[in-house]
Design a protein around this motif. Sequence first.
Motif: not given
Length: 187
Positions: A38-40, A8-13, A91-93, A45-49
């Motif tokens: 779209n997260l489980p 999942h790609k996004f931009e944030a301040a 970028e996270i998954f 929840t834990t993500v890598e990215g």
Amino acid sequence: MAKKNQIHKFEAALLRPAKTGDNDSWAFVVLPKKISENLPRRGRTTVEGKIHGHPFQATLEPDGQLSHWLKIDENLQKAACLDIGEIVTFEIFSMEKEPEPEVPLDLQEALSTVPEAHKVWNKTTTIARIDWIHWIESAKQSRTRTKRINDACAMLSEGKKRVCCFDPSGYYSKAFKAPEAAVVVTQ
């Protein structure tokens, strides 16, 4: 439900919290709702990215608005060369398997004194243990935290593997929210 390893790609301040509660210098971002959807899960929840291409692993916290927020500690800010107010690329998954949570010392001690609770605790799923810990850690007062630990031991002793009446997203109870952002003055 997210597809396995979907990026999942996004931009944030990058925001500075109005109150850190300690001497740490940390920042945070609120994920766009479309990413959180779209997260489980809606709870922790834990993500890598990657942040600006720098790899990281973190646990996202629920924001009480059906989204998540991410705490970015000072070390990660420095490593990824991030500045407050900057628009940051993420970028996270979701991780294949949620890692085991770190059990707070006071909960460990309580479980060690109630063998039946400890036995059931060891038979619960990782997600259930995350929710138990989240419920305990979400207490605002030490007295409430102590009561929740005692209640957890009692419920586990009765064979309950999941904490009852706990909304891990905070949406229905409004128990969770992202930190309030400090006003950043740009020159």
